[in-house]
Scaffold this active site. Sequence first.
Site, PDB file in Angstrom:
ATOM      1  CG  HIS A   1      -2.767   3.222   2.463  1.00 57.00           C
ATOM      2  ND1 HIS A   1      -4.022   2.815   1.926  1.00 57.00           N
ATOM      3  CD2 HIS A   1      -3.167   2.312   3.641  1.00 57.00           C
ATOM      4  CE1 HIS A   1      -4.261   1.639   1.094  1.00 57.00           C
ATOM      5  NE2 HIS A   1      -3.794   1.090   2.446  1.00 57.00           N
TER       6      HIS A   1
ATOM      7  CB  CYS B   1      -0.841   0.317   1.474  1.00 63.04           C
ATOM      8  SG  CYS B   1      -1.841  -1.951   1.190  1.00 63.04           S
TER       9      CYS B   1
ATOM     10  CG  ASN C   1      -6.442  -0.945   1.453  1.00 63.39           C
ATOM     11  OD1 ASN C   1      -6.056  -0.492   1.147  1.00 63.39           O
ATOM     12  ND2 ASN C   1      -5.970  -1.270   2.553  1.00 63.39           N
TER      13      ASN C   1
HETATM   14  N1  ACO Z   1     -17.725  -8.551  10.702  1.00 59.75           N
HETATM   15  C1  ACO Z   1     -18.425  -8.912  11.624  1.00 59.75           C
HETATM   16  N2  ACO Z   1     -17.174  -9.231  12.509  1.00 59.75           N
HETATM   17  C2  ACO Z   1     -15.980  -9.419  12.276  1.00 59.75           C
HETATM   18  C3  ACO Z   1     -15.673  -9.357  10.849  1.00 59.75           C
HETATM   19  C4  ACO Z   1     -16.563  -8.355  10.314  1.00 59.75           C
HETATM   20  N3  ACO Z   1     -16.467  -8.905   8.449  1.00 59.75           N
HETATM   21  N4  ACO Z   1     -13.815  -9.024  11.188  1.00 59.75           N
HETATM   22  C5  ACO Z   1     -13.902  -9.398  12.420  1.00 59.75           C
HETATM   23  N5  ACO Z   1     -15.065  -9.533  13.054  1.00 59.75           N
HETATM   24  C6  ACO Z   1     -14.544 -10.339  14.345  1.00 59.75           C
HETATM   25  C7  ACO Z   1     -13.608 -11.464  14.790  1.00 59.75           C
HETATM   26  O1  ACO Z   1     -14.295 -11.897  14.688  1.00 59.75           O
HETATM   27  C8  ACO Z   1     -13.548 -10.721  15.969  1.00 59.75           C
HETATM   28  O2  ACO Z   1     -14.845 -10.971  17.343  1.00 59.75           O
HETATM   29  P1  ACO Z   1     -14.359 -11.803  18.546  1.00 59.75           P
HETATM   30  O3  ACO Z   1     -14.624  -9.914  19.711  1.00 59.75           O
HETATM   31  O4  ACO Z   1     -15.656 -12.162  18.865  1.00 59.75           O
HETATM   32  O5  ACO Z   1     -13.308 -12.822  18.306  1.00 59.75           O
HETATM   33  C9  ACO Z   1     -14.586  -9.021  16.383  1.00 59.75           C
HETATM   34  O6  ACO Z   1     -15.238  -8.439  15.879  1.00 59.75           O
HETATM   35  C10 ACO Z   1     -13.141  -7.838  16.612  1.00 59.75           C
HETATM   36  O7  ACO Z   1     -12.401  -8.678  15.824  1.00 59.75           O
HETATM   37  P2  ACO Z   1     -10.894  -7.078  15.475  1.00 59.75           P
HETATM   38  O8  ACO Z   1      -9.796  -8.775  15.014  1.00 59.75           O
HETATM   39  O9  ACO Z   1     -10.357  -6.997  16.970  1.00 59.75           O
HETATM   40  O10 ACO Z   1     -11.582  -5.744  15.573  1.00 59.75           O
HETATM   41  P3  ACO Z   1     -10.600  -4.384  15.219  1.00 59.75           P
HETATM   42  O11 ACO Z   1     -11.648  -3.306  16.109  1.00 59.75           O
HETATM   43  O12 ACO Z   1      -9.277  -4.127  15.011  1.00 59.75           O
HETATM   44  O13 ACO Z   1     -10.677  -4.545  13.588  1.00 59.75           O
HETATM   45  C11 ACO Z   1      -9.369  -4.761  11.300  1.00 59.75           C
HETATM   46  C12 ACO Z   1     -10.640  -4.788  12.343  1.00 59.75           C
HETATM   47  C13 ACO Z   1     -10.159  -3.742  10.804  1.00 59.75           C
HETATM   48  C14 ACO Z   1      -8.922  -5.525  11.015  1.00 59.75           C
HETATM   49  C15 ACO Z   1      -8.444  -3.110  11.719  1.00 59.75           C
HETATM   50  O14 ACO Z   1      -7.795  -4.026  13.063  1.00 59.75           O
HETATM   51  C16 ACO Z   1      -7.599  -3.056  11.105  1.00 59.75           C
HETATM   52  O15 ACO Z   1      -8.558  -2.344  10.952  1.00 59.75           O
HETATM   53  N6  ACO Z   1      -6.404  -3.143  11.236  1.00 59.75           N
HETATM   54  C17 ACO Z   1      -5.478  -2.697   9.900  1.00 59.75           C
HETATM   55  C18 ACO Z   1      -5.858  -3.046   8.834  1.00 59.75           C
HETATM   56  C19 ACO Z   1      -5.322  -2.351   7.552  1.00 59.75           C
HETATM   57  O16 ACO Z   1      -4.484  -1.099   7.973  1.00 59.75           O
HETATM   58  N7  ACO Z   1      -4.753  -3.688   6.584  1.00 59.75           N
HETATM   59  C20 ACO Z   1      -4.078  -2.238   5.697  1.00 59.75           C
HETATM   60  C21 ACO Z   1      -3.587  -3.622   4.683  1.00 59.75           C
HETATM   61  S1  ACO Z   1      -3.126  -3.278   3.047  1.00 59.75           S
HETATM   62  C22 ACO Z   1      -1.808  -3.984   2.333  1.00 59.75           C
HETATM   63  O17 ACO Z   1      -0.654  -3.394   2.674  1.00 59.75           O
HETATM   64  C23 ACO Z   1      -2.426  -4.801   1.447  1.00 59.75           C
END
Ligand code: ACO
Length: 312
Positions: A237, A112, A267
């Site tokens: 980003h 990214c 994203n």
């Molecule tokens: N729908 C519903 N529930 C979900 C989903 C979904 N799509 N995804 C996860 N959950 C659940 C999980 O299972 C978890 O449930 P649990 O508490 O029963 O275990 C709960 O939601 C919370 O999950 P977390 O992972 O703690 O959620 P968080 O608030 O951390 O958000 C997210 C997750 C959005 C992925 C966040 O961590 C994030 O944005 N991280 C950075 C991602 C990013 O920027 N990536 C860049 C990649 S780009 C590249 O280089 C290709």
Amino acid sequence: MNAGIIGLGRCIPNRVVTNADLEKMMDTSDEWIRTRTGIEERRIASDEHNSSHLAFEAAKNAIANAGISADQIGLILVATVTPDRPFPSIACMIQDQLGAHNAAAMDLSAACAGFMYGLVTAKQFIESNTYDYVLVVGVEKLSKITNWEDRNTAVLFGDGACAAVMGKVSENRGILSFELGADGSGGKHLFQNDAGHIEMNGREVFKFAVRQMGESALNVIEKAGYNKEDVDFLIPHQANIRIMESARQRLGLPEEKMSTAIKKYGNTSSASIGNALIEELEAGKIHDGDLLVLVGFGGGLTWGAVAMRWGK
Ligand code: ACO
């Protein structure tokens, strides 16, 4: 003499996939996706359109917007983690399709942060008088490496391409300062697994991104000789609204001075920053002479930022 963006173009697939569509495919909800990520919908490319197709369309539009001809381009850089195949590069494929017969061509992989790596690389070749024009493309067809059974990642990504023609611009315009960085020890948090899918430790990436986006943004502002109060618009980003908000707050900017293109596109990795820049230009939110900060992070782990005075 600075290097700056003299033309922009993009290619956004027509097919819109909303959060409601995803609710029918997996155990998720519009409410969860909106509040945790800021995403409302994303675009997904059709089966017959690969990354090279999106890249070509975006590049063609950028060259027309710059008002140059393809054979004036000295170098084509395509940032992508989803090339059609490992080789030939997308850069070589579109060099031929565009008729950019005088251009060297290569792909670069910085996830990214790829578009930022591309802009900064282009700047070096232009400011050293090696090339008059460099074409930088950021393109992804992330839908082809998304595990549609993994709700943790499947809701986050979209497809698309952006392109910028870089060339010489007048003094006090263009890229004023930059920062690029990498931390390979964090590669385990975000990678393509053996099944070919994106695998991510969301919380680790989140922590890294919050820290890095703010720091890099502040660093390039200082290197350019400005204070955060001087910044007119922030293009982070488009990975997660909460990460973006933390960067905005560190810069003390009001909400309306940051792009939130993530709502419509999700994203799109290498395409995200350029696409957001075009979105805000088209919305009339960026003006000639504005001080912009573009900042990204990605798998690798990588990061990159520039301070840029908009205009030619
Ligand atoms: N729908 C519903 N529930 C979900 C989903 C979904 N799509 N995804 C996860 N959950 C659940 C999980 O299972 C978890 O449930 P649990 O508490 O029963 O275990 C709960 O939601 C919370 O999950 P977390 O992972 O703690 O959620 P968080 O608030 O951390 O958000 C997210 C997750 C959005 C992925 C966040 O961590 C994030 O944005 N991280 C950075 C991602 C990013 O920027 N990536 C860049 C990649 S780009 C590249 O280089 C290709």
